[in-house]
Design a protein around this motif. Structure first.
Motif, PDB file in Angstrom:
ATOM      1  N   CYS A  47     109.550  29.404  20.042  1.00  0.00           N
ATOM      2  CA  CYS A  47     110.011  31.012  19.896  1.00  0.00           C
ATOM      3  C   CYS A  47     110.790  31.282  18.426  1.00  0.00           C
ATOM      4  O   CYS A  47     111.392  30.704  17.961  1.00  0.00           O
ATOM      5  CB  CYS A  47     111.203  31.101  21.088  1.00  0.00           C
ATOM      6  SG  CYS A  47     110.523  31.052  22.831  1.00  0.00           S
ATOM      7  N   ASP A  48     110.568  32.405  18.448  1.00  0.00           N
ATOM      8  CA  ASP A  48     111.301  33.250  17.212  1.00  0.00           C
ATOM      9  C   ASP A  48     111.180  34.635  17.731  1.00  0.00           C
ATOM     10  O   ASP A  48     110.400  35.033  18.210  1.00  0.00           O
ATOM     11  CB  ASP A  48     110.904  33.072  15.805  1.00  0.00           C
ATOM     12  CG  ASP A  48     109.392  33.525  15.610  1.00  0.00           C
ATOM     13  OD1 ASP A  48     109.405  34.805  15.158  1.00  0.00           O
ATOM     14  OD2 ASP A  48     108.463  33.046  15.838  1.00  0.00           O
TER      15      ASP A  48
ATOM     16  N   CYS B 116     111.443  35.747  21.818  1.00  0.00           N
ATOM     17  CA  CYS B 116     110.532  34.742  21.929  1.00  0.00           C
ATOM     18  C   CYS B 116     108.972  34.940  21.985  1.00  0.00           C
ATOM     19  O   CYS B 116     108.365  34.987  22.761  1.00  0.00           O
ATOM     20  CB  CYS B 116     110.817  33.956  23.267  1.00  0.00           C
ATOM     21  SG  CYS B 116     109.864  32.543  23.321  1.00  0.00           S
ATOM     22  N   ASN B 117     108.735  35.865  20.904  1.00  0.00           N
ATOM     23  CA  ASN B 117     107.484  36.281  20.483  1.00  0.00           C
ATOM     24  C   ASN B 117     106.756  37.114  21.150  1.00  0.00           C
ATOM     25  O   ASN B 117     105.694  37.652  21.163  1.00  0.00           O
ATOM     26  CB  ASN B 117     106.537  34.854  20.350  1.00  0.00           C
ATOM     27  CG  ASN B 117     106.861  33.842  19.914  1.00  0.00           C
ATOM     28  OD1 ASN B 117     107.602  33.911  18.843  1.00  0.00           O
ATOM     29  ND2 ASN B 117     106.724  32.600  20.475  1.00  0.00           N
ATOM     30  N   GLN B 118     107.424  37.689  22.188  1.00  0.00           N
ATOM     31  CA  GLN B 118     107.080  38.904  23.011  1.00  0.00           C
ATOM     32  C   GLN B 118     108.039  40.248  22.920  1.00  0.00           C
ATOM     33  O   GLN B 118     109.175  39.929  22.956  1.00  0.00           O
ATOM     34  CB  GLN B 118     106.788  38.381  24.465  1.00  0.00           C
ATOM     35  CG  GLN B 118     105.878  37.551  24.847  1.00  0.00           C
ATOM     36  CD  GLN B 118     105.683  37.179  25.940  1.00  0.00           C
ATOM     37  OE1 GLN B 118     106.654  37.240  27.057  1.00  0.00           O
ATOM     38  NE2 GLN B 118     104.449  36.328  26.499  1.00  0.00           N
TER      39      GLN B 118
ATOM     40  N   SER C  86     108.149  37.412  15.647  1.00  0.00           N
ATOM     41  CA  SER C  86     106.487  37.280  15.556  1.00  0.00           C
ATOM     42  C   SER C  86     105.865  38.117  16.379  1.00  0.00           C
ATOM     43  O   SER C  86     104.837  37.833  17.143  1.00  0.00           O
ATOM     44  CB  SER C  86     106.092  35.869  15.609  1.00  0.00           C
ATOM     45  OG  SER C  86     106.807  35.176  14.423  1.00  0.00           O
ATOM     46  N   CYS C  87     106.597  39.175  16.890  1.00  0.00           N
ATOM     47  CA  CYS C  87     105.907  39.871  18.022  1.00  0.00           C
ATOM     48  C   CYS C  87     104.994  40.885  17.301  1.00  0.00           C
ATOM     49  O   CYS C  87     105.119  41.209  16.222  1.00  0.00           O
ATOM     50  CB  CYS C  87     106.966  40.852  18.462  1.00  0.00           C
ATOM     51  SG  CYS C  87     108.039  39.756  19.732  1.00  0.00           S
TER      52      CYS C  87
ATOM     53  N   CYS D 193     112.222  42.099  20.132  1.00  0.00           N
ATOM     54  CA  CYS D 193     111.373  41.040  20.107  1.00  0.00           C
ATOM     55  C   CYS D 193     112.334  39.815  20.573  1.00  0.00           C
ATOM     56  O   CYS D 193     113.111  39.344  20.258  1.00  0.00           O
ATOM     57  CB  CYS D 193     110.929  40.677  18.651  1.00  0.00           C
ATOM     58  SG  CYS D 193     109.827  39.419  18.660  1.00  0.00           S
TER      59      CYS D 193
END
Length: 335
Positions: A236-237, A258-260, A240-241, A256
């Motif tokens: 996760c970061d 965990c990437n979502q 990066s969404c 954003c």
């Protein structure tokens, strides 16, 4: 010297009227000129987020680093703008020419059609088609401190800064403590089973061999994530969404996590770019969404049922049943 700022009105005139001359001063400071052209945005007249093309015309070779050491010019080019109000370069007596060197190489791979290839450009791509890139950094030699470089997509006002550190000695060589005998009491011995515990079971086949998602270290069967990454497998970061065409993460309509994208109440979609209100789909003819003859898509355009057309699905093709379908509307209008 910067002779003329970029201007559609006077640029051609000033260039044509520029005095011509010659000299025997070879090599030339071409690299210094390029640095100034790239860094002096205001002085040159670059437009923000525009595609920048520089044409270098010269009849001589360029200076190398330390060409001026006999004159005491030892300080390297600092990569900053040094043009005064008259367009003259003010640091020519203080610095030697730009040194083009690097301790590493960066190779860019792009997944344009399902496979990664060594290219920076994807052609003939449909709108809303996701494209992924990879950057492979290869260390040529060791260096001290931290080096940085940026990766960006042309036309998108966002960039990613990569911090690079060289690690030329493994932990077993640099550790002074008494640890595992398998490492000569100078390191941590890790079993293969422990590394397997750090593999994300939900990762794709392409990522199966990436311990801790290549974003951390596996310590005793648990991932210790690098800065800005988190999760059991460092998967996760919060950067990066999906973005919109302006390069805004979650279209600035969500957060954003965990990437979502976690969208605000009035928005939806992968990048929170779809309005739930659908105000642009309301028909001015009957006040219904898509005239009641279709659905409002994410791009706020009506997707009509097969027999209807028009911006608001208000047009019905000529059929034998057209009159009966429009009878009620016509009666209300003329009664």
């Amino acid at each position: 010297m910067n002779l003329q700022k970029l201007s559609p009105n006077t640029f051609r005139e000033r260039i044509q009227s520029a005095p011509l001359g010659g000299n025997v001063d070879e090599p030339e400071a071409s690299f210094d000129a390029l640095v100034q052209a790239m860094t002096c945005h205001k002085e040159i007249g670059w437009r923000k987020n525009s595609r920048k093309i520089i044409l270098l015309t010269t009849d001589g070779d360029f200076h190398f680093a330390l060409d001026g050491k006999l004159l005491g010019l030892l300080e390297p080019n600092d990569g900053q703008c040094h043009l005064n109000s008259l367009g003259y370069f003010t640091e020519e007596k203080l610095r030697h020419s730009t040194m083009i060197e690097s301790n590493y190489t960066v190779k860019i791979l792009a997944n344009c059609n399902g496979e990664y290839e060594e290219t920076k450009v994807c052609n003939n791509i449909d709108i809303d088609t996701p494209i992924s890139f990879k950057a492979i950094v290869t260390l040529e030699e060791c260096f001290t401190g931290t080096k940085t470089f940026q990766i960006s997509v042309l036309g998108v006002p966002k960039s990613m800064t990569v911090e690079l550190k060289s690690q030329c000695n493994c932990d077993c060589e640099s550790h002074n403590g008494t640890l595992s005998k398998e490492c000569g009491f100078n390191g941590v011995f890790q079993l293969e089973e422990q590394n397997e515990a750090c593999l994300d079971p939900n990762s794709s086949k392409e990522e199966e061999s990436k311990i801790c998602s290549s974003r951390g270290k596996c310590i005793c069967g648990e991932c210790e994530c690098s800065k800005s990454f988190y999760g059991t497998y460092c998967q996760c970061d919060d950067l990066s969404c999906p973005m919109n065409v302006e390069g805004e993460i979650c279209s600035n309509n969500g957060k954003c996590v965990c990437n979502q994208c976690k969208c605000e109440s009035k928005w939806e979609g992968l990048n929170c770019g779809c309005s739930k209100e659908n105000i642009f789909c309301v028909s001015p003819f009957n006040g219904k969404e898509c005239s009641g003859n279709g659905n409002c898509e994410c791009n706020e355009k009506c997707s009509c049922r097969e027999e209807f057309g028009g911006k608001f699905c208000q047009i019905l093709p000529q059929t034998s049943d057209s009159c009966s379908l429009l009878k009620e509307c016509m009666e209300k209008k003329f009664i």
